[in-house]
Design a protein around this motif. Structure first.
Motif, short mmCIF file in Angstrom:
data_model
loop_
_atom_site.label_atom_id
_atom_site.label_comp_id
_atom_site.label_asym_id
_atom_site.label_seq_id
_atom_site.Cartn_x
_atom_site.Cartn_y
_atom_site.Cartn_z
N ALA A 1 0.84 -0.97 0.04
CA ALA A 1 -0.05 -0.03 0.10
C ALA A 1 0.85 1.22 -0.22
CB ALA A 1 -1.20 -0.07 1.27
N ILE A 2 2.06 1.15 0.80
CA ILE A 2 2.75 2.36 0.78
C ILE A 2 3.47 2.55 -0.50
CG2 ILE A 2 4.95 3.29 1.98
CD1 ILE A 2 4.16 1.97 4.43
N GLU A 3 3.94 1.43 -1.07
CA GLU A 3 4.85 1.49 -2.46
C GLU A 3 3.48 2.04 -3.35
OE1 GLU A 3 6.64 -1.29 -5.86
OE2 GLU A 3 6.15 -2.39 -3.75
N GLN A 4 2.25 1.50 -3.41
CA GLN A 4 1.34 2.31 -4.34
C GLN A 4 1.12 3.83 -4.13
OE1 GLN A 4 -2.37 -0.06 -4.50
NE2 GLN A 4 -3.05 1.28 -6.20
N PHE A 5 1.05 3.98 -2.92
CA PHE A 5 0.84 5.44 -2.53
C PHE A 5 2.13 6.14 -3.05
CE2 PHE A 5 1.96 9.05 0.29
CZ PHE A 5 0.90 9.53 0.18
N ASP A 6 3.22 5.71 -2.83
CA ASP A 6 4.55 6.58 -3.25
C ASP A 6 4.23 6.76 -4.74
OD1 ASP A 6 5.45 6.85 -0.62
OD2 ASP A 6 6.76 4.87 -0.91
N GLU A 7 3.96 5.76 -5.45
CA GLU A 7 3.78 5.79 -7.15
C GLU A 7 2.95 6.88 -7.33
OE1 GLU A 7 2.95 2.04 -8.35
OE2 GLU A 7 5.08 1.23 -8.13
N LEU A 8 1.72 6.93 -6.61
CA LEU A 8 0.70 7.76 -6.99
C LEU A 8 1.08 9.30 -6.56
CD1 LEU A 8 -2.42 5.77 -6.05
CD2 LEU A 8 -1.64 6.36 -8.48
N ASN A 9 1.86 9.41 -5.50
CA ASN A 9 2.19 10.50 -4.89
C ASN A 9 3.30 11.11 -5.84
OD1 ASN A 9 2.02 12.56 -2.78
ND2 ASN A 9 3.88 11.80 -1.89
N ASP A 10 4.05 10.38 -6.41
CA ASP A 10 4.99 10.89 -7.12
C ASP A 10 4.36 11.51 -8.73
OD1 ASP A 10 7.08 10.16 -5.57
OD2 ASP A 10 7.75 8.23 -6.44
N ASP A 11 3.28 10.73 -8.97
CA ASP A 11 2.49 11.28 -10.15
C ASP A 11 2.06 12.41 -9.95
OD1 ASP A 11 3.11 8.89 -11.69
OD2 ASP A 11 1.42 8.03 -11.14
N VAL A 12 1.35 12.77 -8.82
CA VAL A 12 0.98 13.76 -8.23
C VAL A 12 1.96 14.97 -8.30
CG1 VAL A 12 -0.24 15.49 -6.70
CG2 VAL A 12 -1.20 13.12 -7.42
N TYR A 13 3.17 14.49 -7.68
CA TYR A 13 4.40 15.53 -7.51
C TYR A 13 4.95 16.07 -8.95
CZ TYR A 13 9.10 17.11 -6.94
OH TYR A 13 10.23 17.85 -6.88
N ARG A 14 4.99 14.95 -9.94
CA ARG A 14 5.61 15.38 -11.08
C ARG A 14 4.59 16.23 -11.81
NH1 ARG A 14 7.54 9.92 -10.81
NH2 ARG A 14 5.68 9.32 -11.89
#
Length: 626
Positions: A272-285
């Protein structure tokens, strides 16, 4: 956005969405007109200020120069004397001044001029303040109306809409996107209106001072617009991505928090944390790229504006030296150049806020434009009486969630008034689909469903659902007290009725062990109450509603064996004189049903009583042996 669709990658109709957003201001047209008039008045008064200050500068400069000239001469004689001395530059300077030889500074006139300028600035500030206050009212009312429209729309959407979308993504449109629209409207309209009015007001004042300097100032505007448009075109896509990815991130967070116990139990915390990090990175970029590109607009327009500022300073200095313009005039003009370039810079810098708001507006408008449930006919189901007790008939019903993938095919059944019909079968056989169709969460593709010989499509959904009580396997409770959750079944019920329903569903026997009894607060979803107790409360809710028809979808699946026996007794009492449908995997709960239907692949393969089906030694008998 459907879960199986790719994220939006570009704004489909920026101009159309912006105009649609502005049209939502029309109900507040009176206040909007007042805002515009106040803006015009405030800017008109404000732009006069530099001209008055320039006049004060001329008074001071004229007095300083006049004191240095011999008294008794006229201005023309002083100019001729300067030319006779060969000082033509000073002569040209004098020709453009309103100087009186021998006369010093008129401090009284200077004080009156400055007082006038101060008064005008105060009036302009008051008008702008009042404009901002009224604009805030317009925006808040508009957004409040928009939120109400979104809420109404959500209740008009079919269940299919929510079945094909992540709940968190829908919530993001209703909350984050609407809030972003509010911020964008508040900032953009204020800056846009003020900036446009300032540009036109300042332009008029500059033309009255020097058309040539005005041309030098305006000639750089197309370059500023081209720079702004070029950068904005590239950042628009990233703003759409930003809010689309924000919706996906919110959907993941909502799912993770709602199923936090499951995540912990199955050891998926790292995933869940890994998926959160991926989605959070998408928002960040997307956010970083959008803000970075849009942030280039302001410095780029400032740079272009400074080019015109330099040109004005050079040419204006020459004009002052040659007497074509006064020192106060060039001072006022330079102030106007700053005032002219500043709104253009603000408009350019506002593009990021505007584009972000329009990206959110498109997502909200998509929800508002989504296909709704067909309009309800005005009819209602007949009231329960001696002749109408709740006969239900499925007549050649066919249905598919997806075209070409039928779930039910030519299904027919009759539930006689007061009877109990049990529906069993493997997962995916279509049991819950029958309930969805009976409740009109979905409409049949073919065939009819009748209650007391009335086609349910000929009556309103509210009339239909008001006569059906439902207990689901997923026992959902609202934030509030235990009492409130039971009373939800019939809000006009009194305290004794609620307690009687609680006793019938065996809620009363455990509710007194809770800290505050019936007033015990239930957290959102009922997380502070056991699963079995939640199930009992939902059953009590159905008991209180006293429906004509009763649907029990795995209603006892979450209770222990002893409680199940108690619930069966309560359900037997509840089902008396009511047509009931029971969907169950536990065959022990349906032995006494008047009719048992065995479903497989959307068809009824067997029907009969418990004893009859066992005697046939068919599919039902096989299920009892497992």
């Amino acid at each position: 956005m459907r879960m199986n669709e790719p994220p939006q990658v570009r704004s489909r109709d920026f101009k159309g969405s912006a105009l649609r957003l502005l049209r939502r201001l029309t109900p507040q047209r009176g206040l909007t007109i007042a805002v515009i008039l106040l803006g015009v008045g405030g800017i008109a008064v404000g732009v006069i200020g530099p001209r008055i200050l320039g006049h004060a500068t001329d008074l001071l400069f004229n007095g300083v120069i006049g004191r240095q000239l011999p008294a008794g001469l006229t201005k023309e004689q002083a100019i001729e004397a300067a030319r006779a001395r060969g000082d033509s530059t000073f002569a040209d300077l004098l020709s453009g001044m309103n100087v009186v030889p021998g006369q010093g500074v008129d401090f009284g006139a200077v004080a009156r001029t400055l007082a006038l300028a101060l008064a005008l600035y105060v009036v302009a500030a008051l008008m702008v303040w009042l404009q901002a206050r009224m604009l805030n009212v317009v925006v808040q009312r508009t957004i409040a109306r928009l939120r109400a429209d979104v809420e109404d729309k959500v209740h008009r959407l079919p269940l299919r809409y929510f079945d094909t979308r992540q709940r968190g993504e829908v919530l993001s449109r209703v909350t984050n996107d609407v809030d972003n629209m509010q911020q964008s409207l508040s900032m953009s309209i204020t800056q846009l209106l003020t900036s446009v009015l300032t540009v036109f007001g300042v332009l008029v004042m500059m033309l009255t001072i020097s058309p040539l300097l005005t041309l030098l100032t305006v000639v750089t505007v197309p370059l500023s617009l081209w720079v702004t448009r070029s950068i904005a075109r590239r950042s628009r896509t990233l703003f759409v991505d930003q809010w689309t990815n924000t919706g996906r991130l919110n959907a993941h967070i909502e799912e993770t928090y709602s199923g936090f116990t499951v995540v912990k139990t199955y050891g998926h915390r790292a995933g869940a944390i890994e998926q959160f990090d991926e989605l959070n990175d998408d928002v960040y970029r997307a956010s970083f790229g959008a803000q970075f590109l849009s942030g280039l607009v302001s410095p780029a327009t400032v740079f272009v504006g400074n080019i015109s500022y330099v040109a004005v300073a050079v040419v204006g200095g020459v004009q002052v030296a040659t007497g074509q313009i006064t020192l106060g005039g060039i001072q006022a003009f330079i102030q106007y150049v700053r005032q002219f370039n500043q709104p253009l810079t603000q408009i350019a810098g506002m593009y990021n806020t505007l584009q972000s708001g329009i990206a959110s507006a498109e997502r909200v408008f998509d929800l508002l434009d989504a296909e709704e449930e067909p309009a309800d006919p005005p009819g209602t189901l007949p009231a329960v009486g001696a002749a109408r007790r709740g006969r239900v008939e499925f007549d050649e019903v066919s249905f598919a969630y997806l075209p070409g993938t039928p779930v039910l095919e030519h299904l027919s059944l009759v539930a006689e008034p007061g009877s109990t019909v049990a529906i069993v079968g493997p997962t995916g056989a279509g049991k819950t689909t029958l309930v969805n169709l009976l409740m009109r969460f979905y409409d049949v593709d073919a065939g009819r469903i009748l209650i007391d010989d009335v086609d349910i499509t000929s009556v309103s959904r509210s009339s239909l659902r008001s006569q059906i009580g439902m207990v689901l396997q997923d026992a959902w409770l609202f934030a509030g007290s235990v009492y409130d959750n039971i009373a939800y079944g019939r809000p006009d019920a009194d305290y004794d009725d609620v307690v009687a329903a609680a006793k019938a569903a065996y809620v009363d026997r455990f509710v007194h062990t809770l800290p505050d009894g019936y007033d015990t607060h239930v957290s959102d979803g009922g997380a502070n109450i056991s699963v079995g107790e939640r199930q009992l409360i939902t059953i009590a809710r159905a008991v209180l509603a006293q429906p004509q028809l009763l649907i029990l979808d795995e209603a006892t699946s979450s209770v222990d064996t002893r409680t199940e026996v108690l619930i069966q007794h309560a359900m037997a009492q509840l089902r008396r004189d009511r047509t009931s449908f029971i969907i169950a995997h536990r065959l022990s709960t349906i032995r006494d049903a008047d009719l048992i239907l065995v479903m497989e692949s959307g068809r009824i393969v067997e029907r009969g009583t418990h004893a009859e089906l066992l005697a046939r030694r068919g599919e039902y008998w096989t299920m009892t042996q497992r």
